[in-house]
Design a protein around this motif. Structure first.
Motif, mmCIF file in Angstrom:
data_model
loop_
_atom_site.group_PDB
_atom_site.id
_atom_site.type_symbol
_atom_site.label_atom_id
_atom_site.label_comp_id
_atom_site.label_asym_id
_atom_site.label_seq_id
_atom_site.Cartn_x
_atom_site.Cartn_y
_atom_site.Cartn_z
ATOM 1 N N ASN A 25 8.366 96.547 42.531
ATOM 2 C CA ASN A 25 9.610 97.308 42.588
ATOM 3 C C ASN A 25 9.871 98.046 41.276
ATOM 4 N N LEU A 26 9.549 97.381 40.144
ATOM 5 C CA LEU A 26 9.716 98.030 38.851
ATOM 6 C C LEU A 26 8.823 99.250 38.722
ATOM 7 N N MET A 27 7.613 99.152 39.282
ATOM 8 C CA MET A 27 6.666 100.253 39.157
ATOM 9 C C MET A 27 7.186 101.544 39.791
ATOM 10 N N VAL A 28 7.996 101.410 40.825
ATOM 11 C CA VAL A 28 8.475 102.610 41.527
ATOM 12 C C VAL A 28 9.937 102.915 41.228
ATOM 13 N N SER A 29 10.639 102.018 40.548
ATOM 14 C CA SER A 29 12.057 102.247 40.291
ATOM 15 C C SER A 29 12.350 102.550 38.820
ATOM 16 N N GLU A 30 11.590 101.963 37.900
ATOM 17 C CA GLU A 30 11.808 102.235 36.481
ATOM 18 C C GLU A 30 11.170 103.575 36.107
ATOM 19 N N PRO A 31 11.919 104.477 35.502
ATOM 20 C CA PRO A 31 11.353 105.786 35.134
ATOM 21 C C PRO A 31 10.112 105.677 34.257
ATOM 22 N N TYR A 32 10.076 104.711 33.346
ATOM 23 C CA TYR A 32 8.933 104.566 32.444
ATOM 24 C C TYR A 32 7.650 104.336 33.225
ATOM 25 N N TYR A 33 7.685 103.416 34.167
ATOM 26 C CA TYR A 33 6.489 103.127 34.968
ATOM 27 C C TYR A 33 6.215 104.220 35.990
ATOM 28 N N LEU A 34 7.261 104.730 36.613
ATOM 29 C CA LEU A 34 7.094 105.740 37.655
ATOM 30 C C LEU A 34 6.458 107.009 37.093
ATOM 31 N N PHE A 35 6.926 107.477 35.948
ATOM 32 C CA PHE A 35 6.373 108.690 35.353
ATOM 33 C C PHE A 35 4.913 108.501 34.972
ATOM 34 N N HIS A 36 4.584 107.337 34.453
ATOM 35 C CA HIS A 36 3.183 107.074 34.114
ATOM 36 C C HIS A 36 2.296 107.077 35.361
ATOM 37 N N LEU A 37 2.785 106.457 36.438
ATOM 38 C CA LEU A 37 1.997 106.434 37.669
ATOM 39 C C LEU A 37 1.776 107.844 38.203
ATOM 40 N N LEU A 38 2.807 108.673 38.157
ATOM 41 C CA LEU A 38 2.672 110.037 38.658
ATOM 42 C C LEU A 38 1.637 110.823 37.846
#
Length: 318
Positions: free
Chosen positions: A74-87
């Motif tokens: 959930n953190l991976m897709v909800s936290e901007p820090y992780y989400l931006f890195h994944l993108l």
């Protein structure tokens, strides 16, 4: 050593002998059942467990917080820090597919070999970090750094314009987003400077207070954010309490406790108080400012503040 709702104690460090842990376990178990009967959490003893709305202890909540895989997804897709890195990382897939069609076979073969080398190197470094790192926050921070370096290097092999684009994207993420710290509390207490001064001067609380001064705007504080709660679960008792003060919220408290905010690399700072008097701190008062900071580990803090000895003294009634 970790307290659960059943009153059992799990050994988490190898600093004490098994016979000493047996005695400490019995002592902690008795304390737990006495504290569990209380209706409110008190600042007077950090060994007391604070109840949540469902009646569970804060320690059990911290365990679920640390090891729940659904939470991490959930953190991976909800936290901007992780989400931006994944993108940014997944953007390499369409870029690579486009490059495969536009590059000649020799260049594609060369690029594929470099990708395999990078992947193997990244896997080796990841395994090393899994073995040596003490917290998930530190592990994620390091592995993301390796991934950014390797991705930029591969992009440089493909086209230097693409490498510049990735470097700019990672710089923007660094500016606008911050890695979330560990949010568990363990058996420690979030304090304000006034609360800490009151606890130290009243003299009717714990004999010792170990306080962490931190600011989550620094990467070092994020990396070590889980250490203090875990140590508090193991070592807190009626003689030793744990507390944290966020200097990001209370910057004026830094001068009161002799902490310089001129270089945030000095944080976190740990101070041990005995009957309102400071008896030890890390880093030292006269330590020179450092660029990368010392490698803070739970074992280092355990030895620096003699936590094993203080726990044994408590068990033996000293």
């Amino acid at each position: 050593m970790q307290i659960t709702l059943t009153g059992q104690v799990q050994i988490k460090t190898g600093c004490l002998s098994s016979s000493q842990f047996v005695k400490a376990s019995a002592k902690h178990s008795n304390e737990f059942f006495l504290d569990f009967a209380e209706s409110e959490n008190s600042f007077g003893g950090s060994a007391a467990m604070s109840k949540n709305s469902n009646g569970g202890s804060s320690v059990q909540r911290d365990q679920e917080f640390s090891y729940d895989p659904v939470r991490w997804l959930n953190l991976m897709v909800s936290e901007p820090y992780y989400l931006f890195h994944l993108l940014v990382f997944f953007s390499y897939i369409p870029v690579r597919c486009s490059a495969f069609q536009s590059l000649d076979p020799v260049r594609n073969s060369f690029l594929f070999k470099r990708e395999i080398q990078v992947f193997v190197a990244y896997c080796v470094l990841t395994v090393v970090k899994i073995v040596r790192t003490e917290s998930w926050e530190s592990f994620i921070q390091d592995t993301l750094l390796f991934a950014k370096i390797f991705l930029t290097a591969i992009a440089l092999v493909m086209d230097y314009h693409l490498a510049l684009w990735y470097a700019l994207a990672f710089l923007v993420i660094h500016i606008i987003a911050q890695q979330p710290p560990y949010e568990g509390l363990g058996s420690s207490n979030h304090l304000t400077p006034l609360q800490l001064e009151s606890l130290l001067t009243e003299g009717n609380t714990s004999r010792f207070w170990l306080v962490e001064f931190r600011a989550f705007s620094t990467s070092a504080c994020v990396r070590t954010s889980s250490f203090f709660p875990e140590l508090s679960i193991t070592y807190s008792n009626t003689n030793l309490s744990f507390g944290t003060i966020d200097l990001g919220l209370f910057p004026n408290a830094a001068e009161r406790f002799g902490i310089s905010l001129g270089s945030l690399n000095q944080l976190p700072v740990y101070i041990l108080f005995e009957n309102a008097a400071e008896v030890a701190r890390f880093p030292e008062f006269d330590s020179e400012p450092y660029v990368f900071g010392p490698t803070i580990t739970k074992r280092l803090l355990c030895g620096r503040f003699e936590l094993d000895k203080r726990l044994l003294d408590y068990v033996n009634g000293k």
